[in-house]
Design a protein around this motif. Structure first.
Motif, PDB file in Angstrom:
ATOM      1  N   ASN A  14       0.832  -1.204   0.000  1.00 25.08           N
ATOM      2  CA  ASN A  14       0.000   0.000   0.000  1.00 25.08           C
ATOM      3  C   ASN A  14       0.867   1.255   0.000  1.00 25.08           C
ATOM      4  N   GLY A  15       1.913   1.215  -0.813  1.00 17.80           N
ATOM      5  CA  GLY A  15       2.779   2.385  -0.899  1.00 17.80           C
ATOM      6  C   GLY A  15       3.764   2.453   0.243  1.00 17.80           C
ATOM      7  N   LYS A  16       4.473   3.576   0.326  1.00 17.46           N
ATOM      8  CA  LYS A  16       5.456   3.736   1.391  1.00 17.46           C
ATOM      9  C   LYS A  16       5.163   4.996   2.166  1.00 17.46           C
ATOM     10  N   GLN A  17       5.485   4.946   3.472  1.00 17.86           N
ATOM     11  CA  GLN A  17       5.289   6.099   4.330  1.00 17.86           C
ATOM     12  C   GLN A  17       6.554   6.282   5.151  1.00 17.86           C
ATOM     13  N   ARG A  18       7.150   7.440   4.998  1.00 20.30           N
ATOM     14  CA  ARG A  18       8.399   7.751   5.719  1.00 20.30           C
ATOM     15  C   ARG A  18       9.445   6.661   5.499  1.00 20.30           C
ATOM     16  N   ASN A  22       4.375   0.154   3.474  1.00 26.64           N
ATOM     17  CA  ASN A  22       3.034   0.102   4.031  1.00 26.64           C
ATOM     18  C   ASN A  22       2.282  -1.068   3.424  1.00 26.64           C
ATOM     19  N   TYR A  23       1.473  -1.729   4.218  1.00 27.61           N
ATOM     20  CA  TYR A  23       0.672  -2.837   3.721  1.00 27.61           C
ATOM     21  C   TYR A  23      -0.783  -2.643   4.098  1.00 27.61           C
ATOM     22  N   ILE A  24      -1.646  -3.297   3.327  1.00 25.59           N
ATOM     23  CA  ILE A  24      -3.066  -3.284   3.680  1.00 25.59           C
ATOM     24  C   ILE A  24      -3.584  -4.714   3.578  1.00 25.59           C
ATOM     25  N   ALA A  26      -6.207  -7.387   2.654  1.00 23.36           N
ATOM     26  CA  ALA A  26      -7.307  -7.441   1.685  1.00 23.36           C
ATOM     27  C   ALA A  26      -8.580  -7.981   2.310  1.00 23.36           C
ATOM     28  N   ASP A  27      -8.469  -8.574   3.473  1.00 20.50           N
ATOM     29  CA  ASP A  27      -9.654  -9.164   4.106  1.00 20.50           C
ATOM     30  C   ASP A  27     -10.368  -8.191   5.041  1.00 20.50           C
ATOM     31  N   CYS A  28      -9.593  -7.485   5.893  1.00 15.52           N
ATOM     32  CA  CYS A  28     -10.236  -6.601   6.870  1.00 15.52           C
ATOM     33  C   CYS A  28      -9.870  -5.140   6.649  1.00 15.52           C
ATOM     34  N   ALA A  29      -9.048  -4.860   5.614  1.00 16.79           N
ATOM     35  CA  ALA A  29      -8.687  -3.490   5.255  1.00 16.79           C
ATOM     36  C   ALA A  29      -7.830  -2.811   6.313  1.00 16.79           C
ATOM     37  N   ARG A  30      -7.264  -3.570   7.234  1.00 16.14           N
ATOM     38  CA  ARG A  30      -6.360  -3.005   8.233  1.00 16.14           C
ATOM     39  C   ARG A  30      -5.078  -2.579   7.528  1.00 16.14           C
ATOM     40  N   GLN A  31      -4.614  -1.360   7.823  1.00 16.54           N
ATOM     41  CA  GLN A  31      -3.355  -0.885   7.270  1.00 16.54           C
ATOM     42  C   GLN A  31      -2.275  -0.996   8.328  1.00 16.54           C
ATOM     43  N   PHE A  32      -1.091  -1.393   7.900  1.00 11.94           N
ATOM     44  CA  PHE A  32      -0.003  -1.502   8.862  1.00 11.94           C
ATOM     45  C   PHE A  32       1.321  -1.377   8.148  1.00 11.94           C
ATOM     46  N   ILE A  33       2.348  -1.062   8.935  1.00 12.55           N
ATOM     47  CA  ILE A  33       3.688  -0.893   8.419  1.00 12.55           C
ATOM     48  C   ILE A  33       4.437  -2.199   8.608  1.00 12.55           C
TER      49      ILE A  33
END
Ligand SMILES: [Zn+2]
Length: 52
Positions: A14-18, A22-24, A26-33
């Motif tokens: 899900n792109g990069k942050q700082r 970043n990941y997301i 696909a089942d619960c839409a939780r985003q995490f690093i």
């Protein structure tokens, strides 16, 4: 790599942050690093999640 909430392996990038990947989930839409399973969640990761 698995979702910290639902333990799904259905993870998408899900792109990069700082400069961190970043990941997301696909089942619960939780985003995490990207994290490393060493001693659970570090305080640093917890803080970054709160900032999001
Ligand atoms: Zn999930």
């Amino acid at each position: 790599m698995e979702c910290p909430r639902c333990k799904s392996h259905h993870i998408r990038k899900n792109g990069k942050q700082r400069g961190k990947q970043n990941y997301i989930c696909a089942d619960c839409a939780r985003q995490f690093i990207e994290y490393h399973n060493q001693k659970g969640y570090s305080n640093e990761i917890k803080r970054e999640c709160l900032e999001m």
